[in-house]
Write an enzyme that holds these catalytic residues in place. Structure first.
Site, PDB file in Angstrom:
ATOM      1  CG  ASP A   2      92.359  25.309  75.117  1.00  0.00           C
ATOM      2  OD1 ASP A   2      93.584  25.034  74.758  1.00  0.00           O
ATOM      3  OD2 ASP A   2      91.685  26.193  75.496  1.00  0.00           O
ATOM      4  CE1 TYR A  52      89.901  31.097  78.004  1.00  0.00           C
ATOM      5  CE2 TYR A  52      89.679  28.519  77.956  1.00  0.00           C
ATOM      6  CZ  TYR A  52      90.167  29.653  77.441  1.00  0.00           C
ATOM      7  OH  TYR A  52      90.489  29.803  76.194  1.00  0.00           O
ATOM      8  CE  LYS A  98      94.366  28.487  75.625  1.00  0.00           C
ATOM      9  NZ  LYS A  98      92.845  28.258  75.929  1.00  0.00           N
ATOM     10  CG  HIS A 130      95.211  33.469  76.632  1.00  0.00           C
ATOM     11  ND1 HIS A 130      94.349  32.979  77.776  1.00  0.00           N
ATOM     12  CD2 HIS A 130      94.702  33.517  75.620  1.00  0.00           C
ATOM     13  CE1 HIS A 130      93.173  32.706  77.436  1.00  0.00           C
ATOM     14  NE2 HIS A 130      93.317  33.029  76.050  1.00  0.00           N
TER      15      HIS A 130
HETATM   16  N1  LIG Z   1      93.543  31.110  72.767  1.00  0.00           N
HETATM   17  C1  LIG Z   1      92.298  31.835  72.873  1.00  0.00           C
HETATM   18  O1  LIG Z   1      92.686  33.389  72.624  1.00  0.00           O
HETATM   19  C2  LIG Z   1      91.113  31.430  72.683  1.00  0.00           C
HETATM   20  C3  LIG Z   1      90.178  32.306  72.330  1.00  0.00           C
HETATM   21  C4  LIG Z   1      88.771  31.667  72.321  1.00  0.00           C
HETATM   22  C5  LIG Z   1      88.692  30.469  72.494  1.00  0.00           C
HETATM   23  N2  LIG Z   1      89.809  29.472  73.059  1.00  0.00           N
HETATM   24  C6  LIG Z   1      89.247  28.034  73.203  1.00  0.00           C
HETATM   25  O2  LIG Z   1      88.782  27.535  71.931  1.00  0.00           O
HETATM   26  C7  LIG Z   1      87.611  26.880  72.380  1.00  0.00           C
HETATM   27  C8  LIG Z   1      86.589  26.955  71.483  1.00  0.00           C
HETATM   28  O3  LIG Z   1      86.171  28.169  70.841  1.00  0.00           O
HETATM   29  P1  LIG Z   1      84.631  28.645  71.161  1.00  0.00           P
HETATM   30  O4  LIG Z   1      84.109  28.357  72.525  1.00  0.00           O
HETATM   31  O5  LIG Z   1      85.003  30.032  71.031  1.00  0.00           O
HETATM   32  O6  LIG Z   1      83.803  28.321  69.887  1.00  0.00           O
HETATM   33  P2  LIG Z   1      83.535  27.181  69.064  1.00  0.00           P
HETATM   34  O7  LIG Z   1      83.997  25.870  69.532  1.00  0.00           O
HETATM   35  O8  LIG Z   1      83.856  27.471  67.519  1.00  0.00           O
HETATM   36  O9  LIG Z   1      81.956  27.280  69.046  1.00  0.00           O
HETATM   37  C9  LIG Z   1      81.311  26.941  70.374  1.00  0.00           C
HETATM   38  C10 LIG Z   1      79.708  27.084  70.070  1.00  0.00           C
HETATM   39  O10 LIG Z   1      79.250  26.717  69.258  1.00  0.00           O
HETATM   40  C11 LIG Z   1      78.236  25.659  69.888  1.00  0.00           C
HETATM   41  N3  LIG Z   1      78.440  24.196  69.126  1.00  0.00           N
HETATM   42  C12 LIG Z   1      79.433  23.170  69.565  1.00  0.00           C
HETATM   43  N4  LIG Z   1      79.167  22.142  68.952  1.00  0.00           N
HETATM   44  C13 LIG Z   1      78.261  22.295  67.991  1.00  0.00           C
HETATM   45  C14 LIG Z   1      77.463  21.463  67.173  1.00  0.00           C
HETATM   46  N5  LIG Z   1      78.027  20.366  66.807  1.00  0.00           N
HETATM   47  N6  LIG Z   1      76.355  21.970  66.400  1.00  0.00           N
HETATM   48  C15 LIG Z   1      76.176  23.378  66.597  1.00  0.00           C
HETATM   49  N7  LIG Z   1      76.684  24.435  67.501  1.00  0.00           N
HETATM   50  C16 LIG Z   1      77.640  23.591  68.545  1.00  0.00           C
HETATM   51  C17 LIG Z   1      78.307  25.689  71.171  1.00  0.00           C
HETATM   52  O11 LIG Z   1      77.095  25.758  71.893  1.00  0.00           O
HETATM   53  P3  LIG Z   1      76.838  24.501  72.836  1.00  0.00           P
HETATM   54  O12 LIG Z   1      77.900  24.684  74.132  1.00  0.00           O
HETATM   55  O13 LIG Z   1      75.516  24.903  73.419  1.00  0.00           O
HETATM   56  O14 LIG Z   1      76.988  23.237  72.259  1.00  0.00           O
HETATM   57  C18 LIG Z   1      78.943  27.241  71.297  1.00  0.00           C
HETATM   58  O15 LIG Z   1      77.912  28.133  71.277  1.00  0.00           O
HETATM   59  C19 LIG Z   1      86.953  27.839  73.724  1.00  0.00           C
HETATM   60  O16 LIG Z   1      86.117  27.035  74.402  1.00  0.00           O
HETATM   61  C20 LIG Z   1      88.380  27.917  74.171  1.00  0.00           C
HETATM   62  O17 LIG Z   1      88.756  26.599  74.978  1.00  0.00           O
HETATM   63  C21 LIG Z   1      90.781  29.874  72.864  1.00  0.00           C
END
Ligand SMILES: NC(=O)c1ccc[n+]([C@@H]2O[C@H](COP(=O)([O-])OP(=O)(O)OC[C@H]3O[C@@H](n4cnc5c(N)ncnc54)[C@H](OP(=O)(O)O)[C@@H]3O)[C@@H](O)[C@H]2O)c1
Length: 274
Positions: free
Chosen positions: A45, A50, A75, A108
């Protein structure tokens, strides 16, 4: 890996890799994607916003894995919606990714006053064949209701903030009734919550001999929600994808649902400005 079938027959791996802030340099992004693909991820994704489409595309091209085996989402950013530049922005993402086609192209955010009209441009992109599916992100129920009155192509996906502190049951139900597949962003609550320390989840993790992250991701899959956890670390990427060898019971799911406190880490979709 398990797959979900979208409303137009396209298959998508139910667990993908989020890539927002996945690396500080193109090399770091490239390495994180190569590591994920090596570990078995087949769904990535990204988004124009980004700024990482080019190294992601390069990692996919150089992975040695067939293009058709990898599902790629990108997006359309709100400023391009405001400029009426959907097609131009799509072409730019195609150019940066350079992988021949895009599997899923999402709006988005709902841009106030344009959240329906943008869909006419998205439908044209879909009909051109260069995006195999089109969908939305951050659309609330009222945005979807407006759009569904005008749409000739039903959105395949709605990607929204979704985790045990924001379970979005009503939105998920609306999506299910209308053939729109819900997808969770920040499925682990991102670094902005302490979700991974939540005692109810820690207890369930001990019971299933899994990590808290794995419990949360499994909960998404049990609800028919696609999840895209982000990790830059190969160890945590491996942990997050190892969720296909256990099930949660209905009481487990209800315990997790009861953690809901309607807590958003991101901006409310009615408040976003571009
Ligand atoms: N459509 C939208 O508006 C929108 C908005 C926000 C995000 N997104 C998408 O959603 C994706 C995911 O959301 P997110 O990045 O905000 O948050 P997330 O996936 O909920 O959490 C990521 C965080 O958790 C840590 N993490 C990952 N796996 C872990 C595990 N097994 N144990 C402990 N910590 C862990 C990561 O650190 P490390 O990397 O150090 O492991 C990072 O700090 C984004 O990357 C993006 O692609 C979309």
């Amino acid at each position: 890996m398990n797959f979900a079938t979208l409303n137009n027959g396209v298959e998508v791996p139910v667990l993908g890799l989020g890539t927002y802030n996945i690396g500080r340099s193109d090399d770091e992004v490239y390495n994180a994607i190569r590591s994920a693909l090596d570990l078995g991820y087949r769904h990535i994704d990204t988004a124009a916003m980004y700024g990482n489409e080019a190294p992601i595309g390069k990692a996919i091209r150089e992975s040695g894995i067939g293009r058709e085996e990898i599902f790629v989402t990108t997006k359309l950013w709100g400023s391009d919606v405001l400029k009426g530049n959907a097609r131009g922005a799509f072409e730019q993402s195609m150019h940066k990714l350079d992988i021949g086609y895009i599997d899923l192209y999402l709006v988005h955010w709902p841009v106030r006053g344009n959240h329906v009209s943008v869909w006419f441009d998205m439908q044209k992109i879909f009909l051109s064949g260069a995006a195999k599916a089109i969908g939305l992100s951050n659309y609330l129920k009222h945005h979807l209701e407006d759009l569904m009155k005008e749409a000739s192509v039903v959105p395949a996906v709605n990607q929204v903030e979704l985790h045990p502190y924001l379970i979005q049951q009503e939105l998920i139900d609306y999506c299910a009734e209308n053939g729109i597949r819900p997808e969770a962003w920040s499925p682990l609550g991102s670094s902005k919550t302490r979700l991974l320390d939540e005692p109810v989840l820690v207890e369930l993790a001990e019971k299933h001999n899994k990590s808290v992250a794995q419990i949360i991701l499994r909960w998404n899959l049990e609800r028919g929600v696609i999840a895209i956890p982000k990790s830059s670390s190969p160890e945590r990427q491996a942990e997050n994808i190892a969720v296909f060898d256990f099930r949660l019971s209905q009481p487990d799911i209800e315990k997790i649902n009861s953690l809901d406190k309607n807590h958003r880490t991101g901006i409310h979709p009615d408040k976003i400005e571009f």
